[in-house]
Design an enzyme around this catalytic site. Structure first.
Site, mmCIF file in Angstrom:
data_model
loop_
_atom_site.group_PDB
_atom_site.id
_atom_site.type_symbol
_atom_site.label_atom_id
_atom_site.label_comp_id
_atom_site.label_asym_id
_atom_site.label_seq_id
_atom_site.Cartn_x
_atom_site.Cartn_y
_atom_site.Cartn_z
ATOM 1 N N HIS A 1 36.809 -67.477 -50.979
ATOM 2 C CA HIS A 1 37.352 -68.796 -50.627
ATOM 3 C C HIS A 1 36.623 -69.342 -49.403
ATOM 4 O O HIS A 1 36.244 -68.585 -48.510
ATOM 5 C CB HIS A 1 38.858 -68.693 -50.350
ATOM 6 N N GLU B 1 37.576 -70.773 -46.813
ATOM 7 C CA GLU B 1 38.143 -70.431 -45.496
ATOM 8 C C GLU B 1 37.746 -69.015 -45.093
ATOM 9 O O GLU B 1 37.567 -68.727 -43.905
ATOM 10 C CB GLU B 1 39.668 -70.628 -45.529
ATOM 11 N N GLU C 1 34.858 -75.314 -55.506
ATOM 12 C CA GLU C 1 35.644 -75.955 -54.464
ATOM 13 C C GLU C 1 34.720 -76.530 -53.395
ATOM 14 O O GLU C 1 34.329 -75.820 -52.456
ATOM 15 C CB GLU C 1 36.587 -74.930 -53.813
ATOM 16 N N SER D 1 41.932 -80.679 -52.983
ATOM 17 C CA SER D 1 42.851 -81.822 -52.996
ATOM 18 C C SER D 1 43.286 -82.243 -54.399
ATOM 19 O O SER D 1 43.464 -83.434 -54.672
ATOM 20 C CB SER D 1 42.248 -83.009 -52.235
ATOM 21 N N LYS E 1 47.824 -69.862 -49.379
ATOM 22 C CA LYS E 1 47.175 -69.659 -48.067
ATOM 23 C C LYS E 1 48.142 -68.955 -47.096
ATOM 24 O O LYS E 1 48.975 -68.167 -47.531
ATOM 25 C CB LYS E 1 46.646 -70.982 -47.519
ATOM 26 N N GLY F 1 41.757 -79.549 -48.640
ATOM 27 C CA GLY F 1 42.771 -79.868 -47.640
ATOM 28 C C GLY F 1 42.519 -81.178 -46.923
ATOM 29 O O GLY F 1 43.148 -81.470 -45.911
ATOM 30 N N ASN G 1 47.148 -71.538 -54.552
ATOM 31 C CA ASN G 1 46.735 -70.744 -53.393
ATOM 32 C C ASN G 1 47.633 -71.148 -52.231
ATOM 33 O O ASN G 1 47.465 -72.219 -51.659
ATOM 34 C CB ASN G 1 45.255 -71.053 -53.099
HETATM 35 P P1 PGA Z 1 43.734 -78.009 -51.340
HETATM 36 O O1 PGA Z 1 43.154 -76.487 -51.255
HETATM 37 O O2 PGA Z 1 44.261 -78.176 -52.740
HETATM 38 O O3 PGA Z 1 44.801 -78.063 -50.302
HETATM 39 O O4 PGA Z 1 42.574 -78.908 -51.059
HETATM 40 C C1 PGA Z 1 42.456 -75.933 -52.333
HETATM 41 C C2 PGA Z 1 42.015 -74.548 -51.982
HETATM 42 O O5 PGA Z 1 41.681 -74.298 -50.818
HETATM 43 O O6 PGA Z 1 41.982 -73.651 -52.850
#
Ligand code: PGA
Length: 254
Positions: free
Chosen positions: A96, A98, A168, A214, A11, A174, A9
């Protein structure tokens, strides 16, 4: 046996040049593993077509990070599902965290998108996961149940085969703070039980559940070794082929 699925992803990152370069690196690096692992990358909308061209016949598929459920028309700023299939998307990431927590998407809106995407022939990566305060309050499973029931409302037995679930935990996205393999396995097992109760044992057995939050080369092997972890949805570590490809390799080794 569930075929592992690793998706990146990207983003809201990249330039046109860096997206093309990253796609090239992933296509090249993933080549030895695409026979055993499904691999997808999810660039921002504006780079989808360029990335698709680079991916070519590499076997790496294309995912969009969002979509709108309506037919093409007067919806300024939105992107229709037809447009995604037109440029070669195989998947769309929906729900997601976010989008839920920054953009305010509700389970109801996510569900409209999920149903529309499945109707239009796209596979859905449906993200679910609890906030830190929800975990600390012992509400993780209740939150997952609510997000699954909401996101998959009116998704039939015939359609669920095109859904991949991504667990997640929001506190792990993140942040560098990964769920422990035990925490991931426990949530994944719960999600699989939910699928069994809502659908049937066969659906529970074949549906893939990715872990996201992460994931990096250093923790991928242990996470992917969990019996109910069928792949990864990777943010930060998917932005460089050098860190994304080892995660694909870890999935291939399971
Ligand atoms: P990350 O993000 O691997 O940077 O924690 C995962 C995601 O948001 O799908």
């Amino acid at each position: 046996m569930r075929r592992p699925f690793v998706a990146g992803n990207w983003k809201m990152t990249q330039t046109l040049a860096s997206a093309v370069e990253l796609a090239l690196g992933v296509a090249e690096g993933a080549r030895p593993f695409v026979g055993t692992v499904d691999v997808a990358v999810g660039p921002p909308f504006v780079y989808l077509a360029a990335v698709k061209q680079v991916l070519g016949d590499s076997g790496v598929t294309l995912a969009a990070q969002n979509a709108y459920f309506e037919e093409p028309g007067a919806f300024t700023g939105e992107t229709a599902l037809e447009m995604l299939t037109d440029v070669g998307c195989r998947w769309v990431i929906l729900g997601h965290s976010e989008r839920r927590h920054v953009l305010g998407e509700t389970d109801e809106l996510i569900n409209r998108k999920v149903r529309a995407a499945l109707t239009k022939g796209l596979g859905v990566i449906l993200c679910v996961g609890e906030l830190l305060e929800e975990r600390e309050a012992g509400q993780t499973e209740a939150v997952l149940d609510r997000q699954m029931a909401g996101g998959l409302a009116d998704v039939s037995d015939g359609q669920i085969g095109e859904v991949v679930v991504a667990y997640e935990p929001v506190w792990a996205i993140g942040t560098g703070q990964t769920a422990s393999p035990e925490q991931a396995e426990s949530a994944h097992a719960h999600l699989r039980n939910w699928l069994q109760a809502r659908y049937n044992p066969q659906v529970a057995e074949v549906t893939r559940i990715q872990y996201g939050g992460s994931v990096k080369p250093a923790n991928a092997v242990e996470l992917l070794a969990q019996p109910n972890v069928d792949g990864a949805l990777v943010g930060g570590a998917s932005l460089k082929a050098e860190t994304f490809v080892p995660i694909i390799e870890a999935a291939a080794g399971q």
